[in-house]
Design a protein around this motif. Structure first.
Motif, PDB file in Angstrom:
ATOM      1  N   LEU A  89       0.819  -1.209   0.000  1.00 48.56           N
ATOM      2  CA  LEU A  89       0.000   0.000   0.000  1.00 48.56           C
ATOM      3  C   LEU A  89       0.855   1.262   0.000  1.00 48.56           C
ATOM      4  O   LEU A  89       0.529   2.244  -0.676  1.00 48.56           O
ATOM      5  N   SER A  93       0.797   4.151  -2.999  1.00 45.78           N
ATOM      6  CA  SER A  93       0.387   5.525  -2.699  1.00 45.78           C
ATOM      7  C   SER A  93       1.539   6.517  -2.703  1.00 45.78           C
ATOM      8  O   SER A  93       1.303   7.722  -2.575  1.00 45.78           O
ATOM      9  N   ASP A  94       2.775   6.055  -2.850  1.00 48.62           N
ATOM     10  CA  ASP A  94       3.926   6.955  -2.824  1.00 48.62           C
ATOM     11  C   ASP A  94       3.906   7.882  -4.038  1.00 48.62           C
ATOM     12  O   ASP A  94       3.558   7.478  -5.148  1.00 48.62           O
ATOM     13  N   LEU A  98       3.201   7.590  -8.709  1.00 48.82           N
ATOM     14  CA  LEU A  98       2.037   8.189  -9.345  1.00 48.82           C
ATOM     15  C   LEU A  98       2.437   8.977 -10.585  1.00 48.82           C
ATOM     16  O   LEU A  98       3.600   9.290 -10.809  1.00 48.82           O
ATOM     17  N   GLN A 209      -3.940  -4.746  -2.085  1.00 45.51           N
ATOM     18  CA  GLN A 209      -4.008  -4.019  -3.349  1.00 45.51           C
ATOM     19  C   GLN A 209      -5.422  -4.025  -3.914  1.00 45.51           C
ATOM     20  O   GLN A 209      -5.908  -3.008  -4.428  1.00 45.51           O
ATOM     21  N   TRP A 212      -7.405  -1.500  -2.031  1.00 46.34           N
ATOM     22  CA  TRP A 212      -7.021  -0.155  -2.471  1.00 46.34           C
ATOM     23  C   TRP A 212      -7.711   0.209  -3.772  1.00 46.34           C
ATOM     24  O   TRP A 212      -8.251   1.321  -3.928  1.00 46.34           O
ATOM     25  N   ASP A 217     -11.343   7.863  -3.898  1.00 46.16           N
ATOM     26  CA  ASP A 217     -10.188   8.686  -3.544  1.00 46.16           C
ATOM     27  C   ASP A 217     -10.227   9.135  -2.081  1.00 46.16           C
ATOM     28  O   ASP A 217      -9.190   9.187  -1.407  1.00 46.16           O
ATOM     29  N   ARG A 220      -9.287   6.194   0.143  1.00 42.62           N
ATOM     30  CA  ARG A 220      -7.855   5.907   0.011  1.00 42.62           C
ATOM     31  C   ARG A 220      -7.028   6.908   0.820  1.00 42.62           C
ATOM     32  O   ARG A 220      -6.086   6.530   1.521  1.00 42.62           O
ATOM     33  N   ALA A 221      -7.356   8.191   0.696  1.00 40.49           N
ATOM     34  CA  ALA A 221      -6.598   9.214   1.406  1.00 40.49           C
ATOM     35  C   ALA A 221      -6.714   9.028   2.920  1.00 40.49           C
ATOM     36  O   ALA A 221      -5.726   9.178   3.657  1.00 40.49           O
ATOM     37  N   ARG A 224      -4.551   6.020   3.949  1.00 40.63           N
ATOM     38  CA  ARG A 224      -3.136   6.394   3.883  1.00 40.63           C
ATOM     39  C   ARG A 224      -2.755   7.291   5.054  1.00 40.63           C
ATOM     40  O   ARG A 224      -1.733   7.073   5.716  1.00 40.63           O
ATOM     41  N   ASP A 225      -3.559   8.302   5.315  1.00 40.38           N
ATOM     42  CA  ASP A 225      -3.222   9.262   6.361  1.00 40.38           C
ATOM     43  C   ASP A 225      -3.231   8.624   7.746  1.00 40.38           C
ATOM     44  O   ASP A 225      -2.551   9.101   8.659  1.00 40.38           O
TER      45      ASP A 225
END
Length: 275
Positions: A89, A93-94, A98, A209, A212, A217, A220-221, A224-225
């Motif tokens: 993940l 997301s890095d 992207l 994955q 994800w 969006d 996902r954010a 990640r956060d």
């Protein structure tokens, strides 16, 4: 405090070399299961594909992961599986993975356009230090460390990764893992499919994955956060049967190693992320 941490390094890659494949697994497009579930499974296609060509006709890439397994202090099995899933993940997301100029973006696109392959290998001592000198991201769990690298062609591994092995790696949990946090996603392993630690780590990465890919969006954010909280657990047989009818993402193995082609190995229950 997030449940895992990671550090980034970007150095010059090593020379390419043919890689000995072990523990290789693939997230398939939907395919018949030798023992089909009683309900539908989630479509397993990436929303991030660039070229809509047949997956087998595209150049094939693999996502390498290396687990640090020191002889005197091996990680706990469940922590290794969860750390591998988070490593996938983190790579997805890095910013470097992207579009918009990320240095790994082209390799990530090529990887997602083809079969989604992951290979997990082990390293210790000097092997681990050489692996950490290559471009990638190290993710640390409670006792485990896993380094994930940008995708490489099947026959184009850096030599310091190509020499590593995962066969013969046995990991145990010192005590049974606690029940999963109901507020975090759970990657449920099929109770009827036995897998080595390396195989299970790759399959957990596949499950993460697929979760994800299935999120919007905003979700996902948020995931990640929060540091990608998740759990990996083996489902009870009755619970597994319930999960197969829940419309959740399902990982089906390509059958390169260890288990029969088309076997369902992981179901990703990412519903907590939808609130």
């Amino acid at each position: 405090m997030p449940p895992s941490s990671y550090r980034r390094t970007s150095t010059c890659p090593g020379n390419a070399s043919s890689a000995w494949q072990t523990g290789r697994v693939t997230t398939n497009d939907p395919a018949p299961d030798p023992t089909p579930a009683s309900g539908p499974t989630q479509a397993q296609d990436s929303p991030f594909r660039d070229e809509r060509t047949a997956r087998d006709e595209a150049p094939q890439y693999v996502l390498p992961l290396v687990a640090r397994i020191e002889r005197a202090a091996p990680p706990a099995r469940t922590d290794a599986l969860e750390t591998a899933a988070r490593a996938v993940l983190v790579m997805l997301s890095d910013a470097r993975s992207l579009g918009g100029g990320g240095e790994w973006a082209e390799a990530m696109r090529s990887w997602q356009d083809a079969r989604i392959r992951k290979v997990v290998r082990r390293a210790r001592g000097a092997e681990w230090r050489r692996a950490e000198a290559l471009p990638g991201i190290t993710v640390a769990g409670k006792s485990a460390e896993v380094r994930v690298f940008p995708p490489v062609p099947l026959d184009g591994w850096p030599k310091d990764l190509a020499r590593l092995q995962v066969s013969g790696t046995d990991l145990d949990d010192p005590e049974p893992p606690a029940g999963p946090d109901p507020a975090a996603p759970v990657l449920w392993l099929n109770p009827e499919v036995a897998m080595s630690a390396g195989k299970a780590m790759a399959q957990a990465g596949h499950g993460a994955q697929l979760a994800w890919w299935d999120l919007d969006d905003t979700a996902r954010a948020a995931w990640r956060d929060a540091g990608f909280p998740l759990a990996v657990r083996t489902a009870a047989p009755a619970h597994w049967r319930t999960l197969t009818t829940a419309g959740l993402p399902v990982v089906r193995d390509a059958g390169f190693t260890e288990i029969a082609p088309g076997s369902s190995t992981v179901i990703a229950d990412h519903r907590p992320l939808f609130g």
